[in-house]
Structure formats: structure tokens, C-alpha cells
Design an enzyme around this catalytic site. Sequence first.
Site, mmCIF file in Angstrom:
data_model
loop_
_atom_site.group_PDB
_atom_site.id
_atom_site.type_symbol
_atom_site.label_atom_id
_atom_site.label_comp_id
_atom_site.label_asym_id
_atom_site.label_seq_id
_atom_site.Cartn_x
_atom_site.Cartn_y
_atom_site.Cartn_z
ATOM 1 N N LYS A 190 0.859 -1.190 0.000
ATOM 2 C CA LYS A 190 0.000 0.000 0.000
ATOM 3 C C LYS A 190 0.892 1.236 0.000
ATOM 4 O O LYS A 190 2.040 1.164 0.431
ATOM 5 C CB LYS A 190 -0.866 0.013 1.258
ATOM 6 C CG LYS A 190 -1.994 -0.975 1.213
ATOM 7 C CD LYS A 190 -3.152 -0.429 2.000
ATOM 8 C CE LYS A 190 -4.223 -1.481 2.186
ATOM 9 N NZ LYS A 190 -4.741 -1.456 3.546
ATOM 10 N N HIS A 247 1.836 6.753 2.957
ATOM 11 C CA HIS A 247 1.135 8.033 2.796
ATOM 12 C C HIS A 247 1.642 9.102 3.754
ATOM 13 O O HIS A 247 2.539 8.857 4.559
ATOM 14 C CB HIS A 247 -0.372 7.841 2.863
ATOM 15 C CG HIS A 247 -0.860 7.248 4.141
ATOM 16 N ND1 HIS A 247 -0.731 7.880 5.340
ATOM 17 C CD2 HIS A 247 -1.468 6.069 4.389
ATOM 18 C CE1 HIS A 247 -1.257 7.127 6.283
ATOM 19 N NE2 HIS A 247 -1.697 6.022 5.738
ATOM 20 N N HIS A 289 2.105 8.332 7.346
ATOM 21 C CA HIS A 289 3.319 7.578 7.675
ATOM 22 C C HIS A 289 4.544 8.488 7.669
ATOM 23 O O HIS A 289 5.477 8.299 8.440
ATOM 24 C CB HIS A 289 3.531 6.428 6.683
ATOM 25 C CG HIS A 289 2.438 5.405 6.726
ATOM 26 N ND1 HIS A 289 1.704 5.060 5.617
ATOM 27 C CD2 HIS A 289 1.940 4.677 7.748
ATOM 28 C CE1 HIS A 289 0.800 4.158 5.962
ATOM 29 N NE2 HIS A 289 0.920 3.907 7.248
HETATM 30 N N1 ARG Z 1 0.441 -0.127 9.819
HETATM 31 C C1 ARG Z 1 -0.455 0.698 10.575
HETATM 32 C C2 ARG Z 1 -1.136 1.713 9.672
HETATM 33 O O1 ARG Z 1 -0.609 2.056 8.657
HETATM 34 C C3 ARG Z 1 0.249 1.443 11.670
HETATM 35 C C4 ARG Z 1 0.872 0.575 12.706
HETATM 36 C C5 ARG Z 1 0.958 1.231 14.011
HETATM 37 N N2 ARG Z 1 1.630 0.465 15.015
HETATM 38 C C6 ARG Z 1 1.078 -0.476 15.756
HETATM 39 N N3 ARG Z 1 1.831 -1.094 16.638
HETATM 40 N N4 ARG Z 1 -0.178 -0.817 15.638
HETATM 41 O O2 ARG Z 1 -2.214 2.170 9.994
#
Ligand code: ARG
Length: 562
Positions: A124, A127, A130
Site C-alpha cells: 500500500k 502516505h 506515515h
Molecule cells: N500499519 C499501521 C497503519 O498504517 C500502523 C501501525 C501502528 N503500530 C502499531 N503497533 N499498531 O495504519
Amino acid sequence: MDFKTLISNRISEKVNIPVKDIEKMIEIPPKPEMGDFAFPCFQLAKTMRKAPNLIAQELKNSIDSQGFEKIETVGAYLNFFVDKGILSSSTIEKILSEGKSYGNSNIGEGKNVIVEFSSPNIAKPFHVGHLCSTAIGNALYKIISSQGYNTIAINHLGDWGTQFGKLIAAFKWVDEEALEKEPIKELLRIYVKFHEEAEKDPSLEDLGRLHFKRLEDGCEEETSLWQKIKDVSLKEFNRIYDMLNVKFDSFAGESFYSDKMDEVVEILEDKGLLTESKGALVVNLDEYNMPPCIIKKSDGATIYATRDLAAAIYRKRTYDFYKNIYVVGSDQSLHFRQIFATLKLAGFDWADDCVHVAFGLVKFADKKLSTRKGDVIFLEDLLNEGISRARAAIEEKNPSLENKEDVAKKVGIGAVIFTYLKNNRERDIVFNWDDILSFDGETGPYIQYSYARGRSILGKATGFSGTPDYNKLNSKEEFELVKLLGGLNDAILSAIDKYEPSILSRYIIDVAKAFNKFYNLYPIISCEDVGLKAARLKLVESTTIVIKKVLSLLGIDVVEKM
Ligand code: ARG
């Protein structure tokens, strides 16, 4: 010895309270007319059973005032006006002798702090949310490390979940060449196609589920496709991390915990925390006023939350953390509150050491950017746009500059990062190119420019030598700058305390402003008094050291010329 310690020592002698405790009570007055340091006597009043203003008065009369211009009382406050020459020389000499470690300490020695940040989802787009997490997390990682903590940067990749079953089912439509060139765009394309096709043919959904089940069971075909998807995605993410100069100690993402979830379920089961709700297994969080935390869906699949529980437990065992920090958008606040509450219910008291460092949304003033491809902004495009705008600005302002390309990169990317770090992190950010790249607003380029100005002044002074006379740095502007420079460690500690890099960004904006005021008002190179000239040059040098240090803590490079 710095003045804070000096004052604490002198007060401590008189009142019989440890220096460390006194030091915590010392404040920096909001206005220079109120002195350089203030000591409020309210707390002493309780133990000494005396009126606070009386204590202030008595201290004023008995304390050794050497090193101070004067000591005054205002009500319960003892206000210290330091000898400017002594403060300037001690601050500047300290900065010059400590160099790039100025501002550091070892208060965190022996403590492990995890900073989890960035954590994009593979297949994905990476974005802007991030990017925000990456900028804030990387800055916190560096800021915390500067105080002697042993810091661990973790990228909790989103590389597990039912969507990978769908991607595997959609892989038959992949264009290998496109996958090689622009992997995320191609993976996104087939993912979208999967959903379009599944509208027509619902059995595709079942196929997706089957593939994910087989992936979970470790079947070879699925595993190798998944690995390929992960590899190409990481290649693209790493390009962005290289541009930003961000490094991780661990990429243990969601898939890393796929074999560690049975234990979570067992632990919760043993504690009697699991209940059934519409076929799913959940932890009831009524007593926390939250919806239940789902552990297993009705089809038996574990989810995002289960993996976070497994990750927290694993991290405690592996790193025995002092703090476990998650830099994730505020849209996931409830998720983290549920995770921490569930851990707490399961008897893990260290749940209190887990911190969700949330941040707001990023909005774009520039419409063009947000509509390029659906709602997705490709991050590399964003960074490249910053670079090309910086290039154009340099072309206009300083066309004969050497290393133009390198400067454009550092300024363009620095400008984007600074924008993310400038405001209180929970506030939404409005992204507007003209504001971001302006050389005279509160921007990254403005700070970098101030640094380059300082370096150029120092360059012009090569060959000059003279003994600095710090007593002559007595203008209001010079003294304000010195005091600001002396406050770096306080700013760092407060940034850590609030998990707020913007405290350092604001600090360095103040430094740059004070520096600009100073060199616009007073001659440096053309100053005729040798002792004053030498002292001003040392002040310039200290300022460049502090700017470089703070920018490096924020993950931004300096340039020598721009
Ligand atoms: N991959 C997730 C997202 O893009 C964020 C992860 C955040 N960290 C966690 N330990 N849940 O929404």
C-alpha cells in the site's frame, strides 16, 4: 558550573534540602526584567513552617551573591540576575568545548526505550500520515538517545492480514515489468481490480480467504508470493528512508507475531478475560468505558489488535523497556487505549509504560497534490516536489552556488520535515508549499539559512585571532542569545517529557531569530574592539553549533552555503 547548579548549591546550603530537589524548583522567569532565574519559596514554606515571602527575604539576606549582579525578592520569589560576563563566558566556553555533544546528558543510562514509528503497510502507499510518523518518530528517537537512553527504533510493518490473501488471489493479473518499476502502484492496481472483480464474482472473496489461511499455515506457494510482495515494497520504502536518512534497528512487523498469538489467547483465557460475542472472542472493557477489544474474529482469524498485544509482550521480554512508545496518528487512539487496558487487565503493570504518541491530520492547501491518484499522495512525489522548489529558489537567489543539487535536496527535504515538526503534534497540519519553503518565515530553510550565515561570517574571520572579552557582550540582544543557547538541555528534556519534538523546533526558531537580530544590529567582522570582536565571533560559532545540533536531532541536515 552552570548557574542553575550554582544557585541550587547556595540555596541548598541554607535550607538543608538536597541540591537535586532545589534544582527542580528553579524556574526561568518569563520576562528578563524578572531576572534570569527564579526560585519560588512556596514548597519550602510547608517544611519550614514559615511564610514563603519571609523565607525569600531571609534567603536573600544570607545567600552568597558572588557571580550575580543582584538578587531580588518579589513576594515569595527570589529572583537572580546573573553577572552577564560570567554567564556569557561559561555558556560559550561550554558549547565550544563540548561541540556536537553539547546538550547531551546521561540521565537515561541503563534504560531501554523503544520508539516505534513509520510502520507503513506493505503493498500500500506510504502516505503522508506515515511520513508524519516517520518525522516525529525519528526525531524522538534521536532526542531521547541524546540523553543516554538505549533507544531501539522499530518499524512495525503492516505485513500480515487478510488483505494478503486477496493480493495473492489477484497476483495472476500482475504486470511483472510494472511491478519491477513501480511496485506499490502496480500492487495497488491489482488490489483495486480484485475488488472490482469480486463485485461481479463473489467467490473471489472466498479464494482470498483460502489463500490467507494457507499463508497462515505456511504453505510454500503463498509464502513465497507474500515474500516477493514484501521485498518489492520494502525496496520502495527503503528508497524513501534513504532520502530521509532514517534507520531502524528492527523491522519486526505484524507477520513477525503470526506464531506468537496463540500464547496471547492462552494468557487472556487463563485470566478469564475472554468472552464470546457474536461468535468472536473479545475482552470486555466496560470498566474502562471502551468497546470490547476483539481478539479472534468469528472465523477464528486473529487481527491487528491481537498482533499488537503479542508485540507488546514480546518487546517487554526482549528489551525490558523503560518506555514503549508508539508514534501513530490520533485516529488510532482508541485502538491503543484498548490494547493498554487489555494488557493491564491481564496483569501486566508495565502497560503503564506504553505510550501512544499521537499526531493530527495532514491537509493540503495545494489541490493538485491531493488528487493525483485517487486520494493518495505518493510520498516520493511530495519529497521531489520539495526538492525541485528548493532548486528553483536557489537558482533565483544564488545561481552560482556550488553543489546546488545537494543543497536543493537538503533544503527541500528539510523543509518538509520541519513542517511536520514545527507545531504541537496533535494539531492538524496544513501543507502549503509557499509557506514551507520561505526563507524568512518560521521554516526549515530559515533555520538552515541562519546556520549558513553564521558559517559565512566565521569564514570571513579566518586568520583573525584575539582574546574574547565576554564582559563586553552586554547588549540586550547578545545576552538574550547567550541565554537561549544555554537553555538547550532544558528544551531537550522538556521535549522528551512531553514527547513533543516541536518544543525543539520552536526553540531553534527562537535561537535563529535572536541570532538574526544580533548580527543585523551589531558589527562583527568590522568591529574595531578586538576583545569584543573575538567574543562576538565565539557567540556566532556557538550559535552554529547549537543550530546544527538541534537540526540533527530533528533529522535535518545543515548546508554550509545556500
Ligand atoms: N500499519 C499501521 C497503519 O498504517 C500502523 C501501525 C501502528 N503500530 C502499531 N503497533 N499498531 O495504519
